[in-house]
Design an enzyme around this catalytic site. Structure first.
Site, PDB file in Angstrom:
ATOM      1  N   LYS A   5       0.839 -21.330 -52.001  1.00  0.00           N
ATOM      2  CA  LYS A   5       0.996 -20.155 -52.876  1.00  0.00           C
ATOM      3  C   LYS A   5       1.892 -19.149 -52.180  1.00  0.00           C
ATOM      4  CE  LYS A   5      -0.655 -18.712 -56.873  1.00  0.00           C
ATOM      5  NZ  LYS A   5      -1.230 -19.571 -57.920  1.00  0.00           N
TER       6      LYS A   5
HETATM    7  N1  GLU Z   1       0.808 -20.407 -60.629  1.00  0.00           N
HETATM    8  C1  GLU Z   1       0.202 -21.436 -61.418  1.00  0.00           C
HETATM    9  C2  GLU Z   1      -1.200 -21.750 -60.933  1.00  0.00           C
HETATM   10  O1  GLU Z   1      -1.870 -20.910 -60.383  1.00  0.00           O
HETATM   11  C3  GLU Z   1       1.098 -22.650 -61.548  1.00  0.00           C
HETATM   12  C4  GLU Z   1       1.391 -23.377 -60.287  1.00  0.00           C
HETATM   13  C5  GLU Z   1       2.438 -24.466 -60.433  1.00  0.00           C
HETATM   14  O2  GLU Z   1       2.856 -24.745 -61.539  1.00  0.00           O
HETATM   15  O3  GLU Z   1       2.833 -25.019 -59.403  1.00  0.00           O
HETATM   16  O4  GLU Z   1      -1.721 -22.806 -61.135  1.00  0.00           O
END
Ligand code: GLU
Length: 476
Positions: A107
């Site tokens: 993240k």
């Molecule tokens: N930010 C989104 C989540 O928390 C998508 C992550 C992604 O598509 O890699 O799942």
């Protein structure tokens, strides 16, 4: 958001992990290896803006590299901090394992209020942040693939992809360095709606099991159920729109930053969204009651509560007053560990974040595969499929005429049957299948084990089990 006496977001995720892992029999030390965040890179960089140098702080955290690339969004918000990014990275690991997307968890975040900057400034900031991450392989098609999260969207992803391509001019797979791009820049149809669509598919699957519905003290299907939605951003908006337009769910309240709109007959989601886009808030919307104390509306009686905004909104301070018998966590971490304990005691059924909002990463996976295969889904098969269906329809009609049977196929059936699947249809089908399969995996554990009393523990058991299996097959 952290309330007094509550653990931090990362601690809350770890406590949930611990609660589940206690029920497993992992080799000594593996539990700790899976729980800890492998690394967090902090960068502070300057950008010359409005005549001075502005310094920004950003993070990219890698929770688990049991599979690579690692995957997870990049968030733009002033509240971004290391603890939060690490908690979200850990959730990505568990989420990817649960829905079988072949990624580790990661993240990113940038401490910034995106509304303070204009488009051109945001582009400069994003490109500079991306540059810092790309040069350390923290954005890379084979190693680390970001996506949108709170405060970011297609536009930012397009800038990141372009920045990577500029710095890696001979990488034929450059587009796969980030997902959530606009379709014209290598994205995929259905990615923007994906997380909200996933919430809809999750609820549909839940309501296919009367036994599970009964555990929440509810009965029947989705039709006519009352839902309160917190957050009308990308996730909340799409979930509310699809549930109300396609499943007959009544959206009886929508909560946003400045307060809530309430209407027991059901709110017109499209019109509320348009008002929010035009004015920046919900106040002043004609045709529904406005309540300034939005947090209190979380406690309003309804059938389904859909927190789709931030982490920590249901905490030890308000959990006991939450009246919804069913909560679906469209956001990451909206229920704290302490609140989760209180709600479980009350018998509230919680469809956990790592499952409920996995639609985003699932469609990101499809986009990544599309980028690596350099061809749009359905391009080879669609017309062949249509030709085969046409053959069938023509043969049926010929038989009917020959034998004087007088059969006529309804125009609606014919149109649907004769339309081959395009990319959007295939993406939705893949997402639906993913959400059903993952629910069934959780459900088997939930119902199959005496010592498992809720879906969150079941979700952790499934995903930790899968991560452990990958480690084992690597010889660790
Ligand atoms: N930010 C989104 C989540 O928390 C998508 C992550 C992604 O598509 O890699 O799942």
């Amino acid at each position: 958001m952290q309330h007094s006496g509550e653990p931090s977001f990362r601690q809350s995720v770890d406590l949930m992990f611990n609660r589940a892992v206690r029920l497993m029999d992992l080799p000594p030390g593996l539990e700790e290896k899976i729980r800890v965040c492998n690394s967090t890179y902090t960068v502070r960089f300057g950008v010359r803006l409005r005549g001075k140098i502005e310094t920004f702080t950003g993070y990219r955290s890698v929770h688990s590299e049991h599979m690579e690339p690692v995957k997870g969004g990049i968030r733009y918000a002033l509240s971004v901090n290391q603890d939060e990014v690490e908690a979200l990275a850990a959730l990505m690991t568990y989420k990817c394992a649960l829905v079988e997307t072949p990624f580790g968890g990661s993240k990113g975040g940038l401490c910034i209020d995106p509304r303070q900057w204009d488009d051109h400034e945001l582009e400069q900031i994003t490109r500079r942040f991306a540059y810092e991450l790309i040069k350390r392989d923290l954005i890379h098609p084979a190693q680390n693939v970001p996506a949108p999260d709170m405060g970011t969207g297609e536009r930012e992803m397009a800038w990141i992809a372009d920045q990577y391509a500029r710095m890696n001019t001979t990488d034929i797979n450059a587009k796969a360095c980030v997902t959530g791009k606009p379709p014209h820049a290598g994205g995929i149809q259905g990615r923007v709606e994906a997380t909200g669509r996933g919430v809809q598919f999750a609820l549909r699957e839940f309501f296919r099991h009367p036994e599970d519905v009964a555990k929440a003290g509810l009965a029947g299907g989705l039709e006519g159920k009352r839902a309160v939605v917190q957050g009308l951003g990308n996730v909340g908006y799409h979930a509310a729109k699809f549930l109300s337009e396609e499943d007959g769910v009544k959206i009886t309240a929508i909560i946003e930053r400045d307060g809530a709109l309430v209407d027991d007959r059901g709110l017109p989601v499209e019109a509320v969204r348009a008002h929010l886009a035009a004015t920046g808030g919900l106040a002043g919307f004609a045709g529904a009651e406005f309540v300034a104390d939005g947090a209190a509306v979380l406690e309003k009686p309804c059938d389904i509560l859909i927190p789709a905004a931030m982490e920590g909104v249901i905490h030890m301070g308000n959990a006991a007053r939450i009246s919804a018998p069913l909560i679906i966590e469209a956001a990451n971490g909206p229920v704290t560990f302490g609140a989760d304990e209180i709600l479980r005691q009350k018998g509230t059924v919680i469809i956990p974040d790592m499952y409920a909002n996995a639609g985003g990463v699932t469609v990101s996976y499809f986009e990544w595969v599309k980028n690596l295969s350099h061809i749009r889904f359905g391009r080879m098969q669609r017309r062949a499929e249509e030709a085969r269906s046409r053959l069938m329809v023509e043969e049926l009609e010929r038989l009917s005429a020959d034998k004087g049977l007088g059969w006529t196929l309804s125009p609606d059936f014919k149109e649907k049957f004769l339309t081959g699947s395009d990319e959007l249809a295939l993406v939705r089908s893949g997402l639906d299948d993913t959400m059903r399969t993952a629910y069934q995996a959780m459900r088997e554990v939930w119902h199959g084990r005496e010592d498992v009393g809720d879906l969150r523990v079941a979700a952790y058991l499934v995903s930790i089990g899968r991560v452990a299996q990958t480690y084992r097959s690597k010889g660790l």
